[in-house]
Write a protein that holds these residues in place. Sequence first.
Motif, PDB file in Angstrom:
ATOM      1  N   SER A  87       1.508   3.031  -4.417  1.00 57.77           N
ATOM      2  CA  SER A  87       1.459   3.249  -5.868  1.00 57.77           C
ATOM      3  C   SER A  87       0.842   4.584  -6.280  1.00 57.77           C
ATOM      4  CB  SER A  87       0.673   2.107  -6.517  1.00 57.77           C
ATOM      5  OG  SER A  87      -0.657   2.093  -6.036  1.00 57.77           O
ATOM      6  N   GLN A  88       0.300   5.323  -5.338  1.00 55.44           N
ATOM      7  CA  GLN A  88      -0.306   6.624  -5.674  1.00 55.44           C
ATOM      8  C   GLN A  88      -0.456   7.448  -4.398  1.00 55.44           C
ATOM      9  OE1 GLN A  88      -4.088   4.974  -7.192  1.00 55.44           O
ATOM     10  NE2 GLN A  88      -5.123   5.956  -5.467  1.00 55.44           N
TER      11      GLN A  88
ATOM     12  N   ILE B  77      -0.517   9.654  -1.144  1.00 55.81           N
ATOM     13  CA  ILE B  77       0.425   9.871  -0.044  1.00 55.81           C
ATOM     14  C   ILE B  77       1.496   8.779  -0.036  1.00 55.81           C
ATOM     15  CG2 ILE B  77       0.616   9.982   2.479  1.00 55.81           C
ATOM     16  CD1 ILE B  77      -2.309  11.040   2.503  1.00 55.81           C
TER      17      ILE B  77
ATOM     18  N   ALA C 161      -2.346  -3.543  -4.680  1.00 54.24           N
ATOM     19  CA  ALA C 161      -3.087  -4.770  -4.978  1.00 54.24           C
ATOM     20  C   ALA C 161      -3.644  -4.777  -6.393  1.00 54.24           C
ATOM     21  CB  ALA C 161      -4.227  -4.941  -3.978  1.00 54.24           C
ATOM     22  N   ASN C 162      -4.162  -3.644  -6.830  1.00 55.96           N
ATOM     23  CA  ASN C 162      -4.999  -3.647  -8.040  1.00 55.96           C
ATOM     24  C   ASN C 162      -4.341  -3.137  -9.304  1.00 55.96           C
ATOM     25  OD1 ASN C 162      -7.485  -4.449  -6.542  1.00 55.96           O
ATOM     26  ND2 ASN C 162      -7.068  -2.512  -5.502  1.00 55.96           N
ATOM     27  N   ASN C 163      -3.507  -2.136  -9.185  1.00 49.42           N
ATOM     28  CA  ASN C 163      -2.956  -1.478 -10.386  1.00 49.42           C
ATOM     29  C   ASN C 163      -1.425  -1.458 -10.346  1.00 49.42           C
ATOM     30  OD1 ASN C 163      -5.592  -0.510 -11.525  1.00 49.42           O
ATOM     31  ND2 ASN C 163      -5.645   0.521  -9.541  1.00 49.42           N
TER      32      ASN C 163
ATOM     33  N   ASP D   3      -2.511  -8.171  -1.974  1.00 47.90           N
ATOM     34  CA  ASP D   3      -3.673  -7.652  -1.257  1.00 47.90           C
ATOM     35  C   ASP D   3      -3.389  -7.809   0.239  1.00 47.90           C
ATOM     36  OD1 ASP D   3      -6.058  -7.291   0.064  1.00 47.90           O
ATOM     37  OD2 ASP D   3      -7.249  -8.516  -1.308  1.00 47.90           O
ATOM     38  N   VAL D   4      -3.268  -6.687   0.946  1.00 46.11           N
ATOM     39  CA  VAL D   4      -2.858  -6.763   2.352  1.00 46.11           C
ATOM     40  C   VAL D   4      -3.902  -7.445   3.248  1.00 46.11           C
ATOM     41  CG1 VAL D   4      -1.279  -4.783   2.275  1.00 46.11           C
ATOM     42  CG2 VAL D   4      -3.702  -4.404   2.843  1.00 46.11           C
TER      43      VAL D   4
ATOM     44  N   ASN E  35       0.105   1.975   4.876  1.00 42.24           N
ATOM     45  CA  ASN E  35      -0.550   3.140   4.271  1.00 42.24           C
ATOM     46  C   ASN E  35      -1.744   2.744   3.389  1.00 42.24           C
ATOM     47  OD1 ASN E  35      -0.373   6.067   2.991  1.00 42.24           O
ATOM     48  ND2 ASN E  35      -0.296   4.614   1.286  1.00 42.24           N
TER      49      ASN E  35
ATOM     50  N   ARG F 107      -5.178   1.646   1.806  1.00 41.85           N
ATOM     51  CA  ARG F 107      -6.557   1.792   2.275  1.00 41.85           C
ATOM     52  C   ARG F 107      -7.510   1.515   1.131  1.00 41.85           C
ATOM     53  NH1 ARG F 107      -8.669   7.985   1.995  1.00 41.85           N
ATOM     54  NH2 ARG F 107      -8.274   8.279  -0.209  1.00 41.85           N
TER      55      ARG F 107
ATOM     56  N   TYR G   6     -14.967   3.787   7.896  1.00 39.51           N
ATOM     57  CA  TYR G   6     -13.619   4.294   7.603  1.00 39.51           C
ATOM     58  C   TYR G   6     -12.972   4.849   8.874  1.00 39.51           C
ATOM     59  CZ  TYR G   6      -9.904   7.113   5.480  1.00 39.51           C
ATOM     60  OH  TYR G   6      -8.683   7.673   5.158  1.00 39.51           O
TER      61      TYR G   6
ATOM     62  N   LYS H 211      -9.633   3.396  10.957  1.00 37.33           N
ATOM     63  CA  LYS H 211      -8.429   4.208  11.180  1.00 37.33           C
ATOM     64  C   LYS H 211      -8.123   4.314  12.677  1.00 37.33           C
ATOM     65  CE  LYS H 211      -7.121   4.442   7.423  1.00 37.33           C
ATOM     66  NZ  LYS H 211      -5.772   4.312   6.928  1.00 37.33           N
TER      67      LYS H 211
ATOM     68  N   GLY I  70      -4.768  15.046   8.188  1.00 39.63           N
ATOM     69  CA  GLY I  70      -6.093  15.623   7.936  1.00 39.63           C
ATOM     70  C   GLY I  70      -6.374  15.568   6.451  1.00 39.63           C
TER      71      GLY I  70
ATOM     72  N   VAL J  77      -5.699  15.933   2.677  1.00 35.49           N
ATOM     73  CA  VAL J  77      -4.468  15.926   1.876  1.00 35.49           C
ATOM     74  C   VAL J  77      -4.841  15.958   0.398  1.00 35.49           C
ATOM     75  CG1 VAL J  77      -2.282  14.760   1.425  1.00 35.49           C
ATOM     76  CG2 VAL J  77      -3.403  14.452   3.641  1.00 35.49           C
TER      77      VAL J  77
HETATM   78  N1  LIG Z   1      -6.091  11.710   1.169  1.00 32.64           N
HETATM   79  C1  LIG Z   1      -6.452  12.203   2.334  1.00 32.64           C
HETATM   80  O1  LIG Z   1      -7.014  13.314   2.402  1.00 32.64           O
HETATM   81  C2  LIG Z   1      -6.179  11.425   3.608  1.00 32.64           C
HETATM   82  C3  LIG Z   1      -6.538  12.008   4.823  1.00 32.64           C
HETATM   83  C4  LIG Z   1      -6.276  11.337   6.010  1.00 32.64           C
HETATM   84  C5  LIG Z   1      -5.668  10.105   5.967  1.00 32.64           C
HETATM   85  N2  LIG Z   1      -5.328   9.531   4.796  1.00 32.64           N
HETATM   86  C6  LIG Z   1      -4.688   8.208   4.819  1.00 32.64           C
HETATM   87  O2  LIG Z   1      -3.489   8.249   4.067  1.00 32.64           O
HETATM   88  C7  LIG Z   1      -3.282   6.989   3.421  1.00 32.64           C
HETATM   89  C8  LIG Z   1      -3.105   7.202   1.925  1.00 32.64           C
HETATM   90  O3  LIG Z   1      -4.252   7.883   1.433  1.00 32.64           O
HETATM   91  P1  LIG Z   1      -4.390   8.283  -0.108  1.00 32.64           P
HETATM   92  O4  LIG Z   1      -5.414   9.340  -0.184  1.00 32.64           O
HETATM   93  O5  LIG Z   1      -3.056   8.494  -0.688  1.00 32.64           O
HETATM   94  O6  LIG Z   1      -5.022   6.901  -0.664  1.00 32.64           O
HETATM   95  P2  LIG Z   1      -5.414   6.428  -2.141  1.00 32.64           P
HETATM   96  O7  LIG Z   1      -5.061   7.472  -3.151  1.00 32.64           O
HETATM   97  O8  LIG Z   1      -6.809   5.927  -2.086  1.00 32.64           O
HETATM   98  O9  LIG Z   1      -4.398   5.195  -2.377  1.00 32.64           O
HETATM   99  C9  LIG Z   1      -4.589   3.994  -1.668  1.00 32.64           C
HETATM  100  C10 LIG Z   1      -3.461   3.031  -1.995  1.00 32.64           C
HETATM  101  O10 LIG Z   1      -3.756   1.764  -1.394  1.00 32.64           O
HETATM  102  C11 LIG Z   1      -3.635   0.730  -2.386  1.00 32.64           C
HETATM  103  N3  LIG Z   1      -4.524  -0.368  -2.027  1.00 32.64           N
HETATM  104  C12 LIG Z   1      -5.888  -0.386  -2.049  1.00 32.64           C
HETATM  105  N4  LIG Z   1      -6.332  -1.585  -1.633  1.00 32.64           N
HETATM  106  C13 LIG Z   1      -5.224  -2.325  -1.324  1.00 32.64           C
HETATM  107  C14 LIG Z   1      -5.039  -3.637  -0.849  1.00 32.64           C
HETATM  108  N5  LIG Z   1      -6.077  -4.445  -0.576  1.00 32.64           N
HETATM  109  N6  LIG Z   1      -3.764  -4.095  -0.656  1.00 32.64           N
HETATM  110  C15 LIG Z   1      -2.707  -3.278  -0.923  1.00 32.64           C
HETATM  111  N7  LIG Z   1      -2.821  -2.018  -1.388  1.00 32.64           N
HETATM  112  C16 LIG Z   1      -4.088  -1.562  -1.587  1.00 32.64           C
HETATM  113  C17 LIG Z   1      -3.975   1.432  -3.702  1.00 32.64           C
HETATM  114  O11 LIG Z   1      -3.426   0.768  -4.814  1.00 32.64           O
HETATM  115  P3  LIG Z   1      -4.255  -0.294  -5.715  1.00 32.64           P
HETATM  116  O12 LIG Z   1      -5.647   0.260  -5.862  1.00 32.64           O
HETATM  117  O13 LIG Z   1      -3.490  -0.358  -6.993  1.00 32.64           O
HETATM  118  O14 LIG Z   1      -4.211  -1.577  -4.976  1.00 32.64           O
HETATM  119  C18 LIG Z   1      -3.274   2.770  -3.491  1.00 32.64           C
HETATM  120  O15 LIG Z   1      -1.904   2.650  -3.756  1.00 32.64           O
HETATM  121  C19 LIG Z   1      -4.492   6.124   3.755  1.00 32.64           C
HETATM  122  O16 LIG Z   1      -4.178   5.244   4.799  1.00 32.64           O
HETATM  123  C20 LIG Z   1      -5.543   7.129   4.186  1.00 32.64           C
HETATM  124  O17 LIG Z   1      -6.478   6.596   5.085  1.00 32.64           O
HETATM  125  C21 LIG Z   1      -5.576  10.177   3.592  1.00 32.64           C
END
Ligand SMILES: NC(=O)c1ccc[n+]([C@@H]2O[C@H](COP(=O)([O-])OP(=O)(O)OC[C@H]3O[C@@H](n4cnc5c(N)ncnc54)[C@H](OP(=O)(O)O)[C@@H]3O)[C@@H](O)[C@H]2O)c1
Length: 247
Positions: free
Chosen positions: A15-16, A18, A38-40, A64-65, A87, A89, A154, A158, A185, A187
């Motif tokens: 939903s947001q 990556i 899960a939330n929004n 909720d996964v 994906n 988290r 965290y 991972k 890394g 993002v």
């Molecule tokens: N951003 C970075 O710099 C970075 C770097 C390395 C790796 N990553 C990895 O890339 C992936 C995406 O990162 P991001 O930064 O895009 O994350 P993010 O903006 O925090 O988005 C997380 C997503 O997970 C959903 N979510 C949270 N709790 C959930 C649950 N219990 N069940 C189902 N969905 C749930 C959220 O939606 P709701 O809150 O609406 O449920 C949201 O869509 C993650 O696995 C992260 O570890 C990110």
Amino acid sequence: MEQLQGKHALVTGGSQGIGRVIALQLAAAGIRVTVNCANNPANAGKVAAEITAAGGSADIYRCDVSDEAAVNRMFDDLGKVDILVNNARLDPWRRTADMSEGEWWDMVMNINLKGCFLCSMAFFERAKNYGWGRLINVSSVRSFRPAEMSMIAYGVSKLGMHGITRAIAHNGAPFGITANTVSPGMVMTENLTARISPEKYQEECSAVPLGRPASSEEIADAVLFAVRNGYVTGETININGGMYYAP
Ligand SMILES: NC(=O)c1ccc[n+]([C@@H]2O[C@H](COP(=O)([O-])OP(=O)(O)OC[C@H]3O[C@@H](n4cnc5c(N)ncnc54)[C@H](OP(=O)(O)O)[C@@H]3O)[C@@H](O)[C@H]2O)c1
């Protein structure tokens, strides 16, 4: 290269950030996408609307996964899922001051690792009947680098995803299922852009040999590669501007 038209992908946490861009790029490749969160759910709805406005096919599924019954219900409701992208988290900055170390550990592990495990198991049990499947786990460079004290849970969550990838790759191979990890890394998602100060941004970039963060598109591109290429399995695609090897 695989024919992807008509395949169905589930992107958890689509939903947001990556996950949103992964959903958009899968849809642009002709794949029907289910956007999970899960939330929004309103955010997931916006992503699905973006996809359909661009001529693709998408729906949303709120689940909720970390909730086993809900995950199994989701897979039953969705029917054939050919591609699973784990994906979702827990935002690692969501910890509140009153949370104990153990409470935080459980919360992180439940969503990041148990969620990945439950979805992978539900996916595998069904996909092995189809003779084709793609599992992609989105991990982090933090799996491989020493974590700051506040990021240990965290990083460990991972790192655990890599074990799930290898097991599904091994057990899925006879059924035409591949499993790979995409490990980003830094993002620049909308979340990070809103949160990071210019000083912190410079500091973070200086730890990246290429000197900049990745775009979500660069990460989604690696996911697409793992979907298209049916001979890569059990692997990690590191996509981090050199952070993996940097001292
Ligand atoms: N951003 C970075 O710099 C970075 C770097 C390395 C790796 N990553 C990895 O890339 C992936 C995406 O990162 P991001 O930064 O895009 O994350 P993010 O903006 O925090 O988005 C997380 C997503 O997970 C959903 N979510 C949270 N709790 C959930 C649950 N219990 N069940 C189902 N969905 C749930 C959220 O939606 P709701 O809150 O609406 O449920 C949201 O869509 C993650 O696995 C992260 O570890 C990110």
